[in-house]
Design a protein around this motif. Structure first.
Motif, PDB file in Angstrom:
ATOM      1  N   PRO A 174       7.206 -11.524  -2.338  1.00 46.15           N
ATOM      2  CA  PRO A 174       7.896 -12.409  -1.399  1.00 46.15           C
ATOM      3  C   PRO A 174       9.175 -11.835  -0.817  1.00 46.15           C
ATOM      4  O   PRO A 174       9.482 -12.047   0.355  1.00 46.15           O
ATOM      5  N   SER A 175       9.937 -11.102  -1.625  1.00 43.94           N
ATOM      6  CA  SER A 175      11.195 -10.542  -1.129  1.00 43.94           C
ATOM      7  C   SER A 175      10.947  -9.509  -0.040  1.00 43.94           C
ATOM      8  O   SER A 175      11.608  -9.514   1.009  1.00 43.94           O
ATOM      9  N   THR A 176       9.975  -8.618  -0.279  1.00 42.47           N
ATOM     10  CA  THR A 176       9.635  -7.600   0.720  1.00 42.47           C
ATOM     11  C   THR A 176       9.064  -8.252   1.966  1.00 42.47           C
ATOM     12  O   THR A 176       9.389  -7.860   3.093  1.00 42.47           O
ATOM     13  N   ALA A 177       8.220  -9.276   1.763  1.00 43.99           N
ATOM     14  CA  ALA A 177       7.618  -9.973   2.901  1.00 43.99           C
ATOM     15  C   ALA A 177       8.696 -10.625   3.771  1.00 43.99           C
ATOM     16  O   ALA A 177       8.631 -10.579   5.005  1.00 43.99           O
ATOM     17  N   ARG A 178       9.700 -11.211   3.141  1.00 45.74           N
ATOM     18  CA  ARG A 178      10.785 -11.830   3.900  1.00 45.74           C
ATOM     19  C   ARG A 178      11.534 -10.796   4.722  1.00 45.74           C
ATOM     20  O   ARG A 178      11.887 -11.037   5.884  1.00 45.74           O
ATOM     21  N   ASP A 179      11.764  -9.623   4.133  1.00 41.67           N
ATOM     22  CA  ASP A 179      12.454  -8.555   4.841  1.00 41.67           C
ATOM     23  C   ASP A 179      11.634  -8.065   6.024  1.00 41.67           C
ATOM     24  O   ASP A 179      12.167  -7.834   7.119  1.00 41.67           O
ATOM     25  N   ILE A 180      10.326  -7.939   5.811  1.00 37.31           N
ATOM     26  CA  ILE A 180       9.440  -7.491   6.887  1.00 37.31           C
ATOM     27  C   ILE A 180       9.452  -8.496   8.039  1.00 37.31           C
ATOM     28  O   ILE A 180       9.533  -8.124   9.219  1.00 37.31           O
ATOM     29  N   ARG A 181       9.378  -9.782   7.707  1.00 37.08           N
ATOM     30  CA  ARG A 181       9.398 -10.818   8.755  1.00 37.08           C
ATOM     31  C   ARG A 181      10.686 -10.740   9.570  1.00 37.08           C
ATOM     32  O   ARG A 181      10.667 -10.854  10.801  1.00 37.08           O
ATOM     33  N   ALA A 182      11.805 -10.535   8.878  1.00 41.90           N
ATOM     34  CA  ALA A 182      13.089 -10.464   9.567  1.00 41.90           C
ATOM     35  C   ALA A 182      13.128  -9.277  10.530  1.00 41.90           C
ATOM     36  O   ALA A 182      13.651  -9.390  11.650  1.00 41.90           O
ATOM     37  N   ARG A 183      12.580  -8.157  10.110  1.00 39.61           N
ATOM     38  CA  ARG A 183      12.600  -6.958  10.957  1.00 39.61           C
ATOM     39  C   ARG A 183      11.714  -7.149  12.191  1.00 39.61           C
ATOM     40  O   ARG A 183      12.057  -6.699  13.294  1.00 39.61           O
ATOM     41  N   ILE A 184      10.573  -7.801  12.010  1.00 36.30           N
ATOM     42  CA  ILE A 184       9.677  -8.028  13.146  1.00 36.30           C
ATOM     43  C   ILE A 184      10.290  -9.023  14.124  1.00 36.30           C
ATOM     44  O   ILE A 184      10.222  -8.842  15.353  1.00 36.30           O
ATOM     45  N   LEU A 185      10.914 -10.079  13.605  1.00 35.78           N
ATOM     46  CA  LEU A 185      11.590 -11.042  14.466  1.00 35.78           C
ATOM     47  C   LEU A 185      12.691 -10.363  15.279  1.00 35.78           C
ATOM     48  O   LEU A 185      12.825 -10.589  16.493  1.00 35.78           O
ATOM     49  N   GLU A 186      13.462  -9.518  14.618  1.00 37.50           N
ATOM     50  CA  GLU A 186      14.544  -8.810  15.295  1.00 37.50           C
ATOM     51  C   GLU A 186      13.993  -7.902  16.388  1.00 37.50           C
ATOM     52  O   GLU A 186      14.524  -7.848  17.509  1.00 37.50           O
ATOM     53  N   TRP A 197       0.098 -11.892  15.847  1.00 37.21           N
ATOM     54  CA  TRP A 197       0.223 -11.819  14.388  1.00 37.21           C
ATOM     55  C   TRP A 197      -0.887 -12.639  13.741  1.00 37.21           C
ATOM     56  O   TRP A 197      -0.985 -13.834  13.974  1.00 37.21           O
ATOM     57  N   THR A 198      -1.724 -12.017  12.930  1.00 41.75           N
ATOM     58  CA  THR A 198      -2.706 -12.777  12.156  1.00 41.75           C
ATOM     59  C   THR A 198      -2.229 -12.885  10.714  1.00 41.75           C
ATOM     60  O   THR A 198      -1.629 -11.946  10.174  1.00 41.75           O
ATOM     61  N   SER A 199      -2.463 -14.038  10.115  1.00 38.77           N
ATOM     62  CA  SER A 199      -2.042 -14.253   8.729  1.00 38.77           C
ATOM     63  C   SER A 199      -2.785 -15.442   8.161  1.00 38.77           C
ATOM     64  O   SER A 199      -3.187 -16.351   8.883  1.00 38.77           O
ATOM     65  N   HIS A 200      -2.978 -15.434   6.841  1.00 39.98           N
ATOM     66  CA  HIS A 200      -3.491 -16.599   6.135  1.00 39.98           C
ATOM     67  C   HIS A 200      -2.353 -17.396   5.499  1.00 39.98           C
ATOM     68  O   HIS A 200      -2.589 -18.441   4.900  1.00 39.98           O
ATOM     69  N   ASN A 201      -1.135 -16.904   5.618  1.00 38.08           N
ATOM     70  CA  ASN A 201       0.026 -17.560   5.036  1.00 38.08           C
ATOM     71  C   ASN A 201       0.626 -18.499   6.085  1.00 38.08           C
ATOM     72  O   ASN A 201       1.373 -18.087   6.964  1.00 38.08           O
ATOM     73  N   GLU A 204       4.395 -18.698   6.443  1.00 38.47           N
ATOM     74  CA  GLU A 204       4.890 -17.561   7.203  1.00 38.47           C
ATOM     75  C   GLU A 204       4.687 -17.785   8.693  1.00 38.47           C
ATOM     76  O   GLU A 204       5.591 -17.545   9.503  1.00 38.47           O
ATOM     77  N   VAL A 205       3.504 -18.230   9.071  1.00 36.65           N
ATOM     78  CA  VAL A 205       3.199 -18.478  10.479  1.00 36.65           C
ATOM     79  C   VAL A 205       4.150 -19.515  11.059  1.00 36.65           C
ATOM     80  O   VAL A 205       4.688 -19.347  12.166  1.00 36.65           O
ATOM     81  N   ALA A 206       4.377 -20.599  10.311  1.00 33.23           N
ATOM     82  CA  ALA A 206       5.281 -21.651  10.778  1.00 33.23           C
ATOM     83  C   ALA A 206       6.701 -21.122  10.943  1.00 33.23           C
ATOM     84  O   ALA A 206       7.447 -21.560  11.833  1.00 33.23           O
ATOM     85  N   GLU A 207       7.084 -20.157  10.116  1.00 32.97           N
ATOM     86  CA  GLU A 207       8.441 -19.619  10.161  1.00 32.97           C
ATOM     87  C   GLU A 207       8.662 -18.676  11.325  1.00 32.97           C
ATOM     88  O   GLU A 207       9.724 -18.706  11.969  1.00 32.97           O
ATOM     89  N   VAL A 208       7.672 -17.820  11.623  1.00 32.61           N
ATOM     90  CA  VAL A 208       7.920 -16.745  12.584  1.00 32.61           C
ATOM     91  C   VAL A 208       7.277 -16.955  13.954  1.00 32.61           C
ATOM     92  O   VAL A 208       7.739 -16.364  14.930  1.00 32.61           O
ATOM     93  N   CYS A 209       6.250 -17.776  14.053  1.00 32.98           N
ATOM     94  CA  CYS A 209       5.471 -17.834  15.290  1.00 32.98           C
ATOM     95  C   CYS A 209       5.971 -18.918  16.249  1.00 32.98           C
ATOM     96  O   CYS A 209       6.226 -20.054  15.848  1.00 32.98           O
TER      97      CYS A 209
END
Length: 257
Positions: A174-186, A197-201, A204-209
């Motif tokens: 989860p920690s690495t995933a959060r960092d990855i999401r932040a970098r992609i958003l930036e 972005w495809t995901s089963h999470n 995560e989708v609700a947070e970034v999309c």
């Protein structure tokens, strides 16, 4: 940070009427979508819904049976190299060559994409993705999280206008995933790049999309902003809505009714 007004406002991706058939089976059946600059669009659905087939057609790996794809206004069917030069891709099922070091991988792909001032670009990405101590390490011996960071660094080498991510945070903590999401958003917001972005999470989708498309049996069943879809369908959250849609419209077989 670049001025957003300096970026073109037209969609970075327009796919219209995409269809991919294998004999009598339609893996994708009339999918249309667009991604605008700075926008992250989630493509979600159960296994076998057609998500990876859509991504593969946009990447030019699969030729559509019907439909059209434009990347940055360039017709993929008519100018494949020019269109794909505007895009890049990362997925957990497409690891980089394990016998090459992190730096070697980035250099090889940078040369393929014709990246200018490549050495400086590699230095920047290695620092940005916290890969300095792994620079000379072979990619095949890295952890799953480290390999994900290398794959994303590779995907951003050419500063793509369209970034295609197929399950980018699967199988990492989860920690690495959060960092990855932040970098992609930036990246999306600062570069005004479009992201599919495809995901089963679903959390995560609700947070970034910004928008999400529910795909089932090769067709788009629902599309819209995550919060609006949840409210319109009286679901407690996006995950519950996903489960409901998957049960009512399974990727294979008949509905559970």
């Amino acid at each position: 940070m670049p001025d957003a007004a300096s970026f073109p406002s037209e969609p970075v991706l327009v796919a219209e009427g995409l269809r991919k058939t294998y004999g009598d089976l339609a893996a994708v059946d009339g999918v249309s979508l667009e991604v605008r600059p700075g926008e992250i669009v989630g493509l979600v659905g159960p296994n076998g819904a057609g998500k990876t087939t859509v991504i593969s057609m946009i990447l030019g790996v699969l030729q559509p049976t019907a439909g059209s794809i434009h990347i940055g206004g360039v017709d993929l069917a008519k100018a494949r190299s020019r269109a794909l030069a505007l895009a890049n891709f990362a997925a957990v099922y497409a690891p980089l060559p394990g016998n090459l070091s992190v730096e070697q991988n980035l250099r090889v792909f940078g040369l393929m994409y014709g990246v200018k001032q490549l050495s400086a670009r590699i230095d920047d990405l290695i620092a940005e993705f916290d890969l300095t101590r792994h620079r000379k390490v072979k990619a095949g011996v890295l952890s799953s999280g480290e390999q994900t960071r290398v794959a994303l660094a590779k995907a951003m080498l050419n500063r793509p206008r369209l970034l295609l991510l197929d399950e980018p945070t699967a199988s990492i903590d989860p920690s690495t995933a959060r960092d990855i999401r932040a970098r992609i958003l930036e990246f999306a917001h600062e570069r005004q790049a479009g992201v599919l972005w495809t995901s089963h999470n679903m959390y995560e989708v609700a947070e970034v999309c910004d928008r999400v498309l529910f795909l089932s049996r090769g067709r788009v069943l629902l599309a819209g902003e995550p919060e609006r879809l949840v409210a319109e369908h009286a679901a407690p959250n996006l995950e519950e809505l996903f489960i409901r849609v998957a049960h009512e419209h399974p990727a294979t077989g008949e509905g559970l009714g």
